[in-house]
Design a protein around this motif. Structure first.
Motif, short mmCIF file in Angstrom:
data_model
loop_
_atom_site.label_atom_id
_atom_site.label_comp_id
_atom_site.label_asym_id
_atom_site.label_seq_id
_atom_site.Cartn_x
_atom_site.Cartn_y
_atom_site.Cartn_z
N ALA A 119 0.82 -1.20 0.00
CA ALA A 119 0.00 0.00 0.00
C ALA A 119 0.86 1.26 0.00
N LYS A 120 0.49 2.20 -0.86
CA LYS A 120 1.11 3.52 -0.91
C LYS A 120 0.03 4.57 -1.04
N ARG A 121 0.33 5.78 -0.62
CA ARG A 121 -0.62 6.88 -0.85
C ARG A 121 -0.62 7.21 -2.35
N SER A 122 -1.81 7.47 -2.87
CA SER A 122 -1.91 7.80 -4.30
C SER A 122 -1.86 9.31 -4.50
N ALA A 123 -1.35 9.70 -5.65
CA ALA A 123 -1.16 11.13 -5.91
C ALA A 123 -2.47 11.85 -6.21
N ASP A 124 -3.46 11.12 -6.77
CA ASP A 124 -4.69 11.79 -7.20
C ASP A 124 -5.81 11.75 -6.18
N GLY A 125 -5.55 11.17 -5.01
CA GLY A 125 -6.56 11.14 -3.96
C GLY A 125 -7.61 10.06 -4.11
N GLU A 126 -7.44 9.15 -5.07
CA GLU A 126 -8.38 8.06 -5.30
C GLU A 126 -7.75 6.73 -4.90
N HIS A 127 -8.61 5.74 -4.65
CA HIS A 127 -8.12 4.39 -4.38
C HIS A 127 -7.89 3.67 -5.71
N HIS A 128 -6.78 2.95 -5.78
CA HIS A 128 -6.43 2.21 -7.00
C HIS A 128 -5.98 0.80 -6.64
N LEU A 129 -6.27 -0.13 -7.54
CA LEU A 129 -5.88 -1.53 -7.36
C LEU A 129 -5.05 -1.98 -8.55
N GLU A 130 -3.89 -2.55 -8.27
CA GLU A 130 -3.00 -3.04 -9.32
C GLU A 130 -2.57 -4.48 -9.03
N GLY A 131 -2.17 -5.18 -10.07
CA GLY A 131 -1.65 -6.53 -9.93
C GLY A 131 -0.15 -6.54 -10.14
N GLY A 132 0.57 -7.16 -9.25
CA GLY A 132 2.02 -7.22 -9.34
C GLY A 132 2.51 -8.59 -9.76
N PRO A 133 3.77 -8.90 -9.53
CA PRO A 133 4.36 -10.19 -9.93
C PRO A 133 3.59 -11.37 -9.34
N GLY A 134 3.37 -12.37 -10.19
CA GLY A 134 2.68 -13.56 -9.74
C GLY A 134 1.18 -13.53 -9.87
N VAL A 135 0.63 -12.35 -10.16
CA VAL A 135 -0.79 -12.23 -10.47
C VAL A 135 -0.91 -12.15 -11.99
N GLY A 136 -1.68 -13.02 -12.57
CA GLY A 136 -1.76 -13.13 -14.03
C GLY A 136 -2.30 -11.88 -14.70
N ARG A 137 -1.98 -11.77 -15.98
CA ARG A 137 -2.50 -10.70 -16.83
C ARG A 137 -3.39 -11.31 -17.90
N VAL A 138 -4.51 -10.67 -18.15
CA VAL A 138 -5.46 -11.15 -19.16
C VAL A 138 -4.95 -10.75 -20.53
N THR A 139 -4.77 -11.72 -21.43
CA THR A 139 -4.24 -11.44 -22.76
C THR A 139 -5.25 -11.70 -23.88
N HIS A 140 -6.41 -12.26 -23.53
CA HIS A 140 -7.43 -12.53 -24.54
C HIS A 140 -8.77 -12.01 -24.06
N PRO A 141 -9.63 -11.54 -24.98
CA PRO A 141 -10.96 -11.07 -24.57
C PRO A 141 -11.85 -12.24 -24.16
N GLY A 142 -12.93 -11.89 -23.47
CA GLY A 142 -13.92 -12.88 -23.12
C GLY A 142 -13.96 -13.27 -21.67
N LEU A 143 -12.98 -12.82 -20.88
CA LEU A 143 -12.99 -13.12 -19.46
C LEU A 143 -13.64 -11.96 -18.71
#
Length: 384
Positions: free
Chosen positions: A96-120
């Motif tokens: 967790a870090k403070r965000s610059a724009d004052g909003e909450h954001h969620l990101e995926g880091g190493p070991g969390v998959g990335r979606v590469t095809h549509p339909g999910l």
């Protein structure tokens, strides 16, 4: 011994108690709260209480805690209970870090998959963090902010160092999810259930419905079907029952009980298999989704390049997009629906009325089988 809140939750299989567990989504949400609270309070926390969508309050231990002035990290260890799961024992981390724009954001880091095809359920390019866990994580960021009277935003990154290795043992690569696991779970809780016990529970529910006067049943394989039924169909949602992957067994039970008909409301990704006579739709039991769509497209008049492109797809949603772009979606779905009706009738030896309504998450309503309209009317009349 650490008590996580699931001590009184179990199922019995072969006279043995099988423990409930919690999902990777619950791990991520609890870790997100822990990291956010430690960032804002600059004090270590050893435990997080997390209310799951199922209504069970979990007490989860935080591990690998690290606090800096501008960043906090912690992890929650996945415990799937007595349900076999490749992610069991993994540490799911949140930073967790403070965000610059004052909003909450969620990101995926190493070991969390990335979606590469549509339909999910997640858009292409995004982290494979499904809808319910995503909402849980953002809710926990808001909870931490409120408790610390913090009006700014927080950016939380979910990561899993073992994720890429573990994902090779899952279906993620075949689904076009690369580089790690998915953060999953619709209830936040993992319920161990043997196949025979699950089929038995379906039978018990069906018997109760039939004995209460429901001669025509409304059946959905899972949550997607139930959501579509609730939001898009004029049918009594509260009457629906789930059959999971056991389409054939559900029909067999209905015939045995004397049920007069079943209307299935199902996502194409599951029910397209029925068009090939596959009556257990679990991916471990049989796949053939693209083969069925490709063969149906051929019957509908598709050319060879389109058929080859369908066979190269990873998801039914991706294949449907190709069919839609080529103007072949409606004709192909008509073939699929005719085959589904044929195999439903074949399973029951035409002893009861059977039909299906199909939809997809991106294309919406795809069509219905020959006898679906009559079943819709019967179910509506039954509810009056």
């Amino acid at each position: 011994m650490w008590k996580n809140g699931l001590e009184d939750y179990y199922v019995v299989k072969n006279n043995k108690k099988m423990r409930f567990g919690y999902t990777t989504g619950s791990c991520a949400a609890a870790a997100a709260y822990g990291a956010a609270a430690m960032l804002l309070g600059q004090k270590e926390i050893g435990q997080v209480d997390l209310m799951t969508p199922k209504g069970i309050l979990l007490h989860l231990r935080l591990e690998e805690v690290k606090i800096q002035e501008d960043c906090a990290v912690c992890a929650v260890r996945k415990d799937g209970g007595d349900d076999p799961d490749t992610t069991n024992g993994m540490l799911i981390y949140a930073r967790a870090k403070r965000s610059a724009d004052g909003e909450h954001h969620l990101e995926g880091g190493p070991g969390v998959g990335r979606v590469t095809h549509p339909g999910l359920s997640c858009p292409v390019g995004s982290a494979a963090i499904n809808k319910v866990p995503r909402a849980m994580i953002l809710r926990e960021l808001s909870r931490a902010s409120s408790e610390w009277d913090y009006e700014g935003g927080i950016t939380v990154t979910i990561f899993a160092p073992q994720g890429e290795e573990v994902a090779r043992k899952t279906f993620n690569p075949r689904l076009g999810i690369q580089g790690g696991i998915s953060i999953l779970g619709t209830s936040g809780i993992v319920e161990p259930m043997s196949e025979s016990a699950l089929i038995a529970s379906i039978q018990v529910e069906m018997k109760m419905k039939y004995q209460s006067g429901e001669e025509y049943l409304l059946v959905t394989p899972g949550n997607y079907g139930a959501d579509y039924l609730k939001n898009h169909m004029n049918l009594p949602f509260e009457k629906n029952m789930k059959c999971s992957n056991y389409v054939g067994e559900t029909i067999d039970m209905a015939v045995s009980l004397g049920v007069k008909g079943i209307l299935f409301v199902a996502h194409i990704g599951k029910f397209v298999k029925v068009a090939a006579g596959i009556m257990n739709t679990h991916s471990h039991h049989a796949d053939g989704r693209m083969e069925v769509l490709a063969a149906s497209a051929v019957r509908a008049g598709a050319d060879l390049p389109l058929v080859r492109a369908i066979l190269d797809c990873n998801t039914t949603e991706e294949a449907l997009a190709l069919l839609n772009d080529s103007g072949m979606l409606q004709e192909t779905m008509q073939v699929v629906l005719e085959k589904i009706q044929y195999y439903l009738d074949h399973r029951s030896y035409e002893q009861i009325l059977l039909g299906a309504v199909l939809f997809s998450n991106t294309q919406g309503y795809l069509g219905q089988t020959r006898d679906a309209e009559e079943l819709i009317k019967k179910i509506q009349e039954q509810g009056e």
